[in-house]
Scaffold this motif. Sequence first.
Motif, PDB file in Angstrom:
ATOM      1  N   ASN A 145       0.934  -1.061   0.126  1.00 43.14           N
ATOM      2  CA  ASN A 145      -0.110   0.251  -0.110  1.00 43.14           C
ATOM      3  C   ASN A 145       1.235   1.399  -0.321  1.00 43.14           C
ATOM      4  O   ASN A 145       1.935   1.067   0.042  1.00 43.14           O
ATOM      5  CB  ASN A 145      -0.565   0.007   1.276  1.00 43.14           C
ATOM      6  CG  ASN A 145      -0.138  -0.033   2.366  1.00 43.14           C
ATOM      7  OD1 ASN A 145       1.224  -0.598   2.825  1.00 43.14           O
ATOM      8  ND2 ASN A 145      -0.676   0.704   3.672  1.00 43.14           N
ATOM      9  N   VAL A 146       0.103   2.086  -0.104  1.00 45.96           N
ATOM     10  CA  VAL A 146       0.774   3.459  -0.187  1.00 45.96           C
ATOM     11  C   VAL A 146       0.239   4.968   0.254  1.00 45.96           C
ATOM     12  O   VAL A 146      -1.360   4.751  -0.254  1.00 45.96           O
ATOM     13  CB  VAL A 146       1.620   4.164  -2.214  1.00 45.96           C
ATOM     14  CG1 VAL A 146       1.954   5.265  -1.996  1.00 45.96           C
ATOM     15  CG2 VAL A 146       2.171   3.009  -2.550  1.00 45.96           C
ATOM     16  N   GLU A 147       0.637   5.765   0.631  1.00 52.37           N
ATOM     17  CA  GLU A 147      -0.566   6.509   1.842  1.00 52.37           C
ATOM     18  C   GLU A 147       0.431   7.801   1.566  1.00 52.37           C
ATOM     19  O   GLU A 147       1.624   8.689   1.993  1.00 52.37           O
ATOM     20  CB  GLU A 147      -0.787   6.172   2.974  1.00 52.37           C
ATOM     21  CG  GLU A 147      -1.479   7.347   3.738  1.00 52.37           C
ATOM     22  CD  GLU A 147      -2.027   6.803   4.585  1.00 52.37           C
ATOM     23  OE1 GLU A 147      -3.052   7.513   5.668  1.00 52.37           O
ATOM     24  OE2 GLU A 147      -1.526   5.290   5.533  1.00 52.37           O
ATOM     25  N   ILE A 148      -0.150   9.053   0.814  1.00 54.67           N
ATOM     26  CA  ILE A 148       0.194  10.333   1.433  1.00 54.67           C
ATOM     27  C   ILE A 148      -0.444  11.048   1.439  1.00 54.67           C
ATOM     28  O   ILE A 148      -1.722  11.251   1.353  1.00 54.67           O
ATOM     29  CB  ILE A 148       0.390  10.737  -0.537  1.00 54.67           C
ATOM     30  CG1 ILE A 148       1.163   9.234  -1.275  1.00 54.67           C
ATOM     31  CG2 ILE A 148       0.826  12.293  -0.917  1.00 54.67           C
ATOM     32  CD1 ILE A 148       1.747   9.886  -2.320  1.00 54.67           C
ATOM     33  N   LYS A 149       0.689  12.042   3.079  1.00 56.87           N
ATOM     34  CA  LYS A 149      -0.873  13.017   3.315  1.00 56.87           C
ATOM     35  C   LYS A 149       0.225  14.559   3.189  1.00 56.87           C
ATOM     36  O   LYS A 149       1.126  14.050   3.191  1.00 56.87           O
ATOM     37  CB  LYS A 149      -0.468  13.054   4.519  1.00 56.87           C
ATOM     38  CG  LYS A 149      -1.245  11.852   5.125  1.00 56.87           C
ATOM     39  CD  LYS A 149      -1.083  11.537   6.802  1.00 56.87           C
ATOM     40  CE  LYS A 149      -1.799  10.301   7.336  1.00 56.87           C
ATOM     41  NZ  LYS A 149      -3.334  10.757   7.716  1.00 56.87           N
ATOM     42  N   SER A 150      -1.284  15.502   2.833  1.00 54.71           N
ATOM     43  CA  SER A 150       0.014  16.227   2.557  1.00 54.71           C
ATOM     44  C   SER A 150      -1.258  18.001   3.223  1.00 54.71           C
ATOM     45  O   SER A 150      -2.260  17.608   3.050  1.00 54.71           O
ATOM     46  CB  SER A 150       0.223  16.920   0.865  1.00 54.71           C
ATOM     47  OG  SER A 150      -1.241  16.578  -0.380  1.00 54.71           O
ATOM     48  N   SER A 151      -0.617  18.930   2.596  1.00 51.23           N
ATOM     49  CA  SER A 151      -1.401  19.827   2.747  1.00 51.23           C
ATOM     50  C   SER A 151      -0.634  21.101   2.461  1.00 51.23           C
ATOM     51  O   SER A 151       0.761  21.531   2.423  1.00 51.23           O
ATOM     52  CB  SER A 151      -1.098  20.487   4.427  1.00 51.23           C
ATOM     53  OG  SER A 151      -0.365  20.328   5.153  1.00 51.23           O
ATOM     54  N   PHE A 152      -1.403  22.268   1.421  1.00 50.38           N
ATOM     55  CA  PHE A 152      -0.956  23.567   1.351  1.00 50.38           C
ATOM     56  C   PHE A 152      -1.212  24.794   1.271  1.00 50.38           C
ATOM     57  O   PHE A 152      -2.449  25.299   1.901  1.00 50.38           O
ATOM     58  CB  PHE A 152      -1.219  23.262  -0.696  1.00 50.38           C
ATOM     59  CG  PHE A 152      -0.737  21.901  -0.973  1.00 50.38           C
ATOM     60  CD1 PHE A 152       0.830  21.753  -1.074  1.00 50.38           C
ATOM     61  CD2 PHE A 152      -1.636  21.283  -1.019  1.00 50.38           C
ATOM     62  CE1 PHE A 152       1.076  20.568  -1.364  1.00 50.38           C
ATOM     63  CE2 PHE A 152      -1.409  19.638  -1.531  1.00 50.38           C
ATOM     64  CZ  PHE A 152       0.252  19.184  -1.921  1.00 50.38           C
ATOM     65  N   THR A 153      -1.068  26.190   1.747  1.00 47.40           N
ATOM     66  CA  THR A 153      -1.817  27.208   1.685  1.00 47.40           C
ATOM     67  C   THR A 153      -0.398  28.120   0.791  1.00 47.40           C
ATOM     68  O   THR A 153       0.740  27.936   1.082  1.00 47.40           O
ATOM     69  CB  THR A 153      -1.617  27.785   3.530  1.00 47.40           C
ATOM     70  OG1 THR A 153      -2.443  28.454   3.377  1.00 47.40           O
ATOM     71  CG2 THR A 153      -0.063  27.174   3.959  1.00 47.40           C
ATOM     72  N   TYR A 154      -1.391  29.712   1.008  1.00 48.49           N
ATOM     73  CA  TYR A 154       0.035  30.534   0.835  1.00 48.49           C
ATOM     74  C   TYR A 154      -0.262  31.859   1.671  1.00 48.49           C
ATOM     75  O   TYR A 154      -1.370  32.360   1.680  1.00 48.49           O
ATOM     76  CB  TYR A 154      -0.691  30.890  -0.887  1.00 48.49           C
ATOM     77  CG  TYR A 154       0.172  32.017  -1.548  1.00 48.49           C
ATOM     78  CD1 TYR A 154       1.749  31.609  -2.165  1.00 48.49           C
ATOM     79  CD2 TYR A 154      -0.190  33.481  -1.757  1.00 48.49           C
ATOM     80  CE1 TYR A 154       2.139  32.340  -2.346  1.00 48.49           C
ATOM     81  CE2 TYR A 154       0.365  34.673  -2.489  1.00 48.49           C
ATOM     82  CZ  TYR A 154       1.743  34.147  -2.575  1.00 48.49           C
ATOM     83  OH  TYR A 154       3.126  34.610  -3.359  1.00 48.49           O
ATOM     84  N   ASP A 155       0.910  31.364   2.483  1.00 50.98           N
ATOM     85  CA  ASP A 155       0.045  32.836   3.556  1.00 50.98           C
ATOM     86  C   ASP A 155       1.624  33.137   3.761  1.00 50.98           C
ATOM     87  O   ASP A 155       2.624  32.937   3.399  1.00 50.98           O
ATOM     88  CB  ASP A 155      -0.342  32.302   4.476  1.00 50.98           C
ATOM     89  CG  ASP A 155      -1.382  33.017   5.297  1.00 50.98           C
ATOM     90  OD1 ASP A 155      -0.817  34.558   5.204  1.00 50.98           O
ATOM     91  OD2 ASP A 155      -1.798  32.765   6.294  1.00 50.98           O
ATOM     92  N   ARG A 156       1.814  34.274   4.982  1.00 51.54           N
ATOM     93  CA  ARG A 156       2.903  34.614   5.560  1.00 51.54           C
ATOM     94  C   ARG A 156       3.072  33.773   7.076  1.00 51.54           C
ATOM     95  O   ARG A 156       2.328  33.004   7.211  1.00 51.54           O
ATOM     96  CB  ARG A 156       2.628  35.817   6.203  1.00 51.54           C
ATOM     97  CG  ARG A 156       2.370  37.340   4.989  1.00 51.54           C
ATOM     98  CD  ARG A 156       1.860  38.299   6.003  1.00 51.54           C
ATOM     99  NE  ARG A 156       1.313  39.031   4.963  1.00 51.54           N
ATOM    100  CZ  ARG A 156       0.571  39.721   5.398  1.00 51.54           C
ATOM    101  NH1 ARG A 156       1.242  40.758   6.622  1.00 51.54           N
ATOM    102  NH2 ARG A 156      -0.313  40.989   4.485  1.00 51.54           N
ATOM    103  N   ASP A 157       3.935  34.038   7.674  1.00 49.23           N
ATOM    104  CA  ASP A 157       4.862  33.313   9.271  1.00 49.23           C
ATOM    105  C   ASP A 157       3.816  33.944   9.545  1.00 49.23           C
ATOM    106  O   ASP A 157       3.726  35.493   9.549  1.00 49.23           O
ATOM    107  CB  ASP A 157       6.553  32.865   9.052  1.00 49.23           C
ATOM    108  CG  ASP A 157       6.851  32.231  10.018  1.00 49.23           C
ATOM    109  OD1 ASP A 157       5.801  31.807  10.465  1.00 49.23           O
ATOM    110  OD2 ASP A 157       7.399  32.476   9.966  1.00 49.23           O
ATOM    111  N   PHE A 158       3.617  33.367  11.101  1.00 50.70           N
ATOM    112  CA  PHE A 158       3.119  33.687  11.989  1.00 50.70           C
ATOM    113  C   PHE A 158       3.407  33.688  13.511  1.00 50.70           C
ATOM    114  O   PHE A 158       4.228  32.525  13.396  1.00 50.70           O
ATOM    115  CB  PHE A 158       1.265  33.857  11.873  1.00 50.70           C
ATOM    116  CG  PHE A 158       1.223  32.755  12.226  1.00 50.70           C
ATOM    117  CD1 PHE A 158       0.642  32.110  13.210  1.00 50.70           C
ATOM    118  CD2 PHE A 158       1.438  31.846  10.600  1.00 50.70           C
ATOM    119  CE1 PHE A 158       0.396  30.670  13.220  1.00 50.70           C
ATOM    120  CE2 PHE A 158       0.756  30.392  11.094  1.00 50.70           C
ATOM    121  CZ  PHE A 158       0.705  29.914  12.277  1.00 50.70           C
TER     122      PHE A 158
END
Length: 190
Positions: free
Chosen positions: A129-142
């Motif tokens: 099996n293969v599992e991929i977890k990801s997240s994306f945004t376009y923002d500044r640091d805080f």
Amino acid sequence: GINALDQAAYTACEVCEDQGWPPTWSLRARRVVLNENTKTISYRDAVFQIAGVPVLYLPYFFHPDPSAGRRSGLLVPNIEFSNRTGPAYTQPYYQVLSDSADITVAPTIYTRLRPVLNVDARKRFYRGNVEIKSSFTYDRDFDNDGNRFGEDMFRGHLFGSGRFDLNDRWSTGFGVQAASDDVYLRQYGV
């Protein structure tokens, strides 16, 4: 192939109304229809109650019959509160791609930050099996107080793993972990 109930209520809790206590939670509807052909249960004028108190009204609501197996659709939303990001709402959507593959797309909307798109994909093979977890945004640091600074930039993460059984004794696999910057994972609670 169609069964219908009028003025129906459902709860998985033990009902103690004879002692004056309503169930911990219940779902009440003006009309409930079980369609055995499509294997769906639909509700008209549904009210979700907690301890007898109406919490959520839905004019129309449906879900798969428990015998239906895997189905695409909305999953239970998640609401979080954080001093850094403010209140956040995540609404996952589960999509069945095949008998052995699926994907979950879950946008998160923050009050202090720009939205984040979470994507989890899974694929089963005959011997692995293969599992991929990801997240994306376009923002500044805080910072820890939620104050944003710097320039807008692409931020995100990608975690991937796989395992394959070559035979009864040997297996192989891989693991990948990458993030756009050092603090992204901590800041967004990944």
